[in-house]
Scaffold this active site. Structure first.
Site, short mmCIF file in Angstrom:
data_model
loop_
_atom_site.label_atom_id
_atom_site.label_comp_id
_atom_site.label_asym_id
_atom_site.label_seq_id
_atom_site.Cartn_x
_atom_site.Cartn_y
_atom_site.Cartn_z
N MET A 178 107.69 -6.89 32.93
CA MET A 178 106.42 -6.96 33.84
C MET A 178 105.99 -8.26 33.51
O MET A 178 105.71 -8.82 32.58
CB MET A 178 105.48 -5.99 33.13
CG MET A 178 105.51 -4.65 33.35
SD MET A 178 104.23 -3.35 32.74
CE MET A 178 104.13 -3.71 31.22
N CYS A 197 103.46 -9.51 36.06
CA CYS A 197 102.18 -9.62 36.87
C CYS A 197 101.45 -8.35 37.05
O CYS A 197 102.08 -7.18 36.69
CB CYS A 197 102.45 -10.03 38.40
SG CYS A 197 103.40 -9.06 39.31
N CYS A 233 103.20 -5.58 38.79
CA CYS A 233 104.37 -4.81 37.88
C CYS A 233 103.63 -3.77 37.28
O CYS A 233 104.19 -2.58 36.81
CB CYS A 233 105.01 -5.81 36.79
SG CYS A 233 105.95 -7.18 37.75
N TYR A 267 112.11 -1.72 35.09
CA TYR A 267 111.70 -2.40 33.87
C TYR A 267 112.26 -1.89 32.46
O TYR A 267 113.16 -0.89 32.74
CB TYR A 267 110.14 -2.01 33.83
CG TYR A 267 109.40 -2.81 34.77
CD1 TYR A 267 109.36 -4.19 34.97
CD2 TYR A 267 109.20 -2.01 35.98
CE1 TYR A 267 108.77 -4.61 36.25
CE2 TYR A 267 108.57 -2.51 37.35
CZ TYR A 267 108.26 -3.35 37.05
OH TYR A 267 107.74 -4.39 38.24
N CYS A 273 79.62 -25.59 43.63
CA CYS A 273 80.03 -25.55 44.97
C CYS A 273 79.67 -24.62 45.89
O CYS A 273 78.91 -24.70 46.85
CB CYS A 273 81.58 -25.76 45.03
SG CYS A 273 82.15 -26.10 46.64
N CYS A 295 78.47 -27.33 48.10
CA CYS A 295 79.29 -27.70 49.12
C CYS A 295 78.73 -26.66 50.17
O CYS A 295 78.31 -27.06 51.33
CB CYS A 295 80.69 -27.58 48.89
SG CYS A 295 81.30 -27.94 47.31
N CYS A 330 95.40 -47.20 77.99
CA CYS A 330 94.78 -45.73 77.17
C CYS A 330 96.28 -45.43 76.39
O CYS A 330 97.17 -45.76 76.59
CB CYS A 330 94.99 -44.69 78.66
SG CYS A 330 95.71 -43.07 78.17
N CYS A 331 95.65 -44.60 75.30
CA CYS A 331 96.74 -44.03 74.35
C CYS A 331 97.53 -45.19 73.76
O CYS A 331 98.49 -45.05 73.24
CB CYS A 331 97.70 -43.07 75.01
SG CYS A 331 97.12 -42.02 76.13
C1 LIG Z 1 74.26 -30.59 46.96
C2 LIG Z 1 75.76 -30.81 46.55
C3 LIG Z 1 76.55 -30.85 47.71
C4 LIG Z 1 78.08 -30.69 47.14
N1 LIG Z 1 79.01 -30.82 48.25
C5 LIG Z 1 80.26 -30.98 48.04
C6 LIG Z 1 81.25 -31.00 49.34
O1 LIG Z 1 80.79 -31.02 50.32
N2 LIG Z 1 82.51 -31.23 48.81
C7 LIG Z 1 82.99 -31.27 47.67
O2 LIG Z 1 84.27 -30.99 47.27
N3 LIG Z 1 82.23 -31.23 46.40
C8 LIG Z 1 80.68 -31.18 46.59
N4 LIG Z 1 79.84 -31.18 45.50
C9 LIG Z 1 80.46 -31.30 44.45
C10 LIG Z 1 81.12 -30.04 43.83
O3 LIG Z 1 80.07 -28.84 43.99
C11 LIG Z 1 81.29 -30.12 42.29
O4 LIG Z 1 82.20 -31.41 41.96
C12 LIG Z 1 82.17 -28.99 41.69
O5 LIG Z 1 81.22 -27.80 42.27
C13 LIG Z 1 82.23 -29.25 40.16
O6 LIG Z 1 82.93 -28.02 39.73
P1 LIG Z 1 83.11 -27.71 38.08
O7 LIG Z 1 84.18 -26.61 38.09
O8 LIG Z 1 83.31 -29.00 37.58
O9 LIG Z 1 81.79 -27.39 37.85
P2 LIG Z 1 80.67 -26.15 38.51
O10 LIG Z 1 80.94 -25.57 39.76
O11 LIG Z 1 79.17 -26.84 38.37
O12 LIG Z 1 80.68 -24.90 37.30
C14 LIG Z 1 80.27 -25.09 35.93
C15 LIG Z 1 79.67 -23.79 35.62
O13 LIG Z 1 79.46 -23.83 33.91
C16 LIG Z 1 78.35 -23.10 33.64
N5 LIG Z 1 78.05 -23.45 32.24
C17 LIG Z 1 77.40 -24.74 31.92
N6 LIG Z 1 77.33 -24.73 30.68
C18 LIG Z 1 77.50 -23.34 30.06
C19 LIG Z 1 77.62 -23.03 28.87
N7 LIG Z 1 77.51 -23.47 27.71
N8 LIG Z 1 78.32 -21.54 28.58
C20 LIG Z 1 78.49 -21.01 29.89
N9 LIG Z 1 78.50 -21.40 31.11
C21 LIG Z 1 78.14 -22.46 31.28
C22 LIG Z 1 77.38 -23.46 34.73
O14 LIG Z 1 76.49 -22.35 34.78
C23 LIG Z 1 78.32 -23.52 36.06
O15 LIG Z 1 78.23 -22.35 36.61
C24 LIG Z 1 78.53 -31.09 45.93
C25 LIG Z 1 77.55 -30.80 44.97
C26 LIG Z 1 76.29 -30.86 45.18
C27 LIG Z 1 75.24 -30.67 44.01
#
Ligand SMILES: Cc1cc2nc3c(=O)[nH]c(=O)nc-3n(C[C@H](O)[C@H](O)[C@H](O)COP(=O)(O)OP(=O)(O)OC[C@H]3O[C@@H](n4cnc5c(N)ncnc54)[C@H](O)[C@@H]3O)c2cc1C
Length: 547
Positions: A12, A14, A17, A64, A123, A128, A544-545
């Protein structure tokens, strides 16, 4: 009467499976079948009149291999494997965490994910997704009010911000469910709710419960960083998170910071009807970018009505009633910027404060980031980190890429180095700003003999027919090899254009390669080919192009 059986099963790999094994046993009359590919084991109940040999035969016929069999007394409560032990325990549930978790499960690992906040991380919940859907709404409102076509009569009515925000929340909820929450069960990841902190190098504690794992991934992301400006802490200011929750469009919005989040949100509220001022300490907008890019952005957004104040020294911030006042000094002159809402968007700081990293022997850097080597390994070789918490390029695709590398290195022997040379970056303003590879200065600093081509957007036919010609294409080319080492674009849909440029830069295409491809006419991507032609031809003399 039934007997309870535990049987080892090989082959197995996955969850599919597990399903096959369960169906095979159920077909011969077994009940309460629980198969685990991770533990190579199946638990089931068999009526006394069905012999164990039939169960072995059923497994065998399902392709299996049945192994050791044990009959369990009916009082015994058996769980598969030791639930306290994980191959990989991931802290966080954002882009890096999910990418790692899925790959780890696919490798047959037992995975736990700890989340203290909302599943999905930044995100989908506060980054995002919510910002891009709101930006699109803002853009439509802007175009309705100021469309560039004579003879086309459109107008922007007042904005119902509460409904926009409500619809944004519904979109976020749906995408969170589909792309994150549903996958937890789908892949059999153990979700642990609460805040994780290390108690030693093999154990984290969540809500008083201890969890042991062989390997850990710290993917705790980052949060808005608040600058040390006198009075700021006493003021009711917005961050990127709370700005996206507003139910009313501010009349005046002051923004401290003008990085990519500040620019996107500044333009969003401008497009929804706010009067927006963005302040920054440095003299030049987007100072890490090529100067032509900064200039084009400054010109385009200033023309649209955004107010950029550069070279700012912050004196203090105050709040009177709802009005916030930012006292600044610019070129030796004191000014006060007043607004009903103040957004602070001055970068993000890593979420490492609550992790008790010292107990696990994990080093942090000056800005609180987890320090990692090229293999994304921390100073403790069994603990890895990925995504925003390492303060690398803050994009979700970087976080996801790094999560994948961690699994290959932590659960295999891949020794894969992280490679961030070709990370495309996009700021979703309009015109948008997109860049990949080296700036001219970086290429020179690396000792390259550099040639550049700078193509104003009014040389790109798509921009002419759109009647939006503020912007620029810039290519940075190594003069010896003729390879394109950097591409920088300010244009509508620059984010779409940059993917082609990323392929060119990453896979070492030359300016000639670009010239020798066909670029679909009237697309913004044609600007890449035209910029390549501009290296040694006057593009205004072409038909053009690009012919
Ligand atoms: C306004 C804004 C717009 C954005 N736009 C874009 C975009 O258009 N395109 C793009 O590519 N990126 C964009 N980004 C950036 C993108 O969102 C981040 O780069 C990405 O989400 C980071 O992912 P990560 O896995 O590192 O952390 P995160 O997604 O931040 O996840 C971290 C998680 O860990 C948890 N955590 C923290 N500490 C603890 C702990 N001690 N115990 C348990 N849990 C914990 C938090 O609660 C959180 O949920 C944007 C960011 C912002 C703020």
């Amino acid at each position: 009467m039934t007997k309870k059986i535990s049987m080892k099963v090989s082959g197995m790999t996955c969850m599919g499976c597990e399903e096959h094994v369960a169906v095979a046993l159920e077909n011969i009359g077994a009940k309460n079948v629980e198969a685990s590919f991770r533990h190579g084991e199946v638990l089931f109940e068999l009526p006394d009149d069905i012999g164990i040999e039939s169960a072995k035969k059923a497994i065998d016929e399902a392709k299996y291999q049945p192994g050791e069999i044990e009959e369990i007394s009916s009082q015994e409560n058996v769980v598969l494997g030791n639930e306290g032990d994980y191959d990989l325990l991931i802290i966080g549930s954002g882009g890096s965490a999910f990418s790692a978790a899925i790959k780890a499960v696919e490798k047959g690992a037992k995975v736990a994910m700890v989340e203290r906040g909302t599943i999905g991380g930044t995100c989908v919940n506060i980054g995002c997704v919510p910002s891009k859907t709101m930006l699109r709404a803002g853009e439509i409102n802007h175009l309705a009010g100021k469309n560039p076509f004579g003879g086309l009569n459109t107008k922007a009515e007042s904005v119902d911000m509460a409904t926009l925000t409500e619809n944004k929340d519904k979109l976020v909820e749906g995408m969170r469910q589909q792309k994150y929450v549903d996958l937890i069960d789908e892949y059999g990841i153990d979700l642990i709710r609460g805040e994780a902190s290390f108690i030693d190098e093999n154990t984290v504690e969540v809500n008083g419960q201890k969890y042991i794992a062989n390997k850990f991934l710290i993917s705790t992301g980052a949060s808005p960083s608040i600058p040390n400006i006198s009075g700021l802490k006493e003021v009711n200011f917005l961050t990127s998170t709370t700005a996206l929750e507003l139910k009313e469009v501010p009349k005046k919005l002051a923004v401290i910071g003008s990085g990519y989040i500040a620019m996107e949100l500044g333009q969003l509220f401008h497009n929804l009807g706010s009067e927006v001022s963005l302040m920054q300490r440095s003299e030049r907008l987007l100072k890490e970018y090529d100067p032509e890019i900064s200039e084009a952005v400054d010109e385009a957004l200033t023309k649209q009505g955004l107010n950029f104040i550069t070279g700012v020294t912050y004196k203090k911030v105050e709040q009177n009633g709802n009005m916030k006042k930012v006292y600044i000094e610019v070129n030796g002159e004191e000014r006060v910027i007043e607004a009903d809402q103040l957004l602070v968007a001055t970068g993000r700081r890593p979420n490492t404060g609550s992790l008790n990293l010292k107990a696990a022997g994990v080093e942090i850097g000056k800005r609180g980031e987890v320090v990692v080597n090229d293999y994304l390994q921390t100073s403790n070789p069994n603990i890895y980190a990925a995504g925003d918490v390492t303060l690398g390029p803050q994009f979700v695709y970087v976080a996801a890429y790094e999560g994948g590398i961690v699994v290959e290195n932590a659960l295999g022997a891949a020794n894969k180095k992280v490679d961030l040379r070709f990370v495309p970056g996009v700021t979703f303003t309009n015109p948008s700003i997109a860049t990949v590879g080296l700036t001219e200065q970086q290429a020179k600093d690396q000792g390259n003999d550099v040639k550049t081509s700078v193509l104003p957007l009014n040389s790109v036919p798509r921009a002419l027919v759109n009647r939006e010609t503020n912007g620029v294409f810039k290519l940075v080319v190594d003069n010896q090899t003729k390879k394109i080492v950097g591409a920088h674009v300010v244009a509508e849909n620059a984010g779409e254009v940059i993917y082609g440029a990323t392929l060119a830069v990453q896979f070492g295409l030359t300016a000639d390669d670009l010239r020798n491809t066909m670029a679909p006419y009237l697309t913004m991507s044609e600007g890449l080919k035209l910029a390549a032609l501009t290296l040694d031809k006057d593009v205004s003399k072409l038909s053009c192009c690009a012919g």
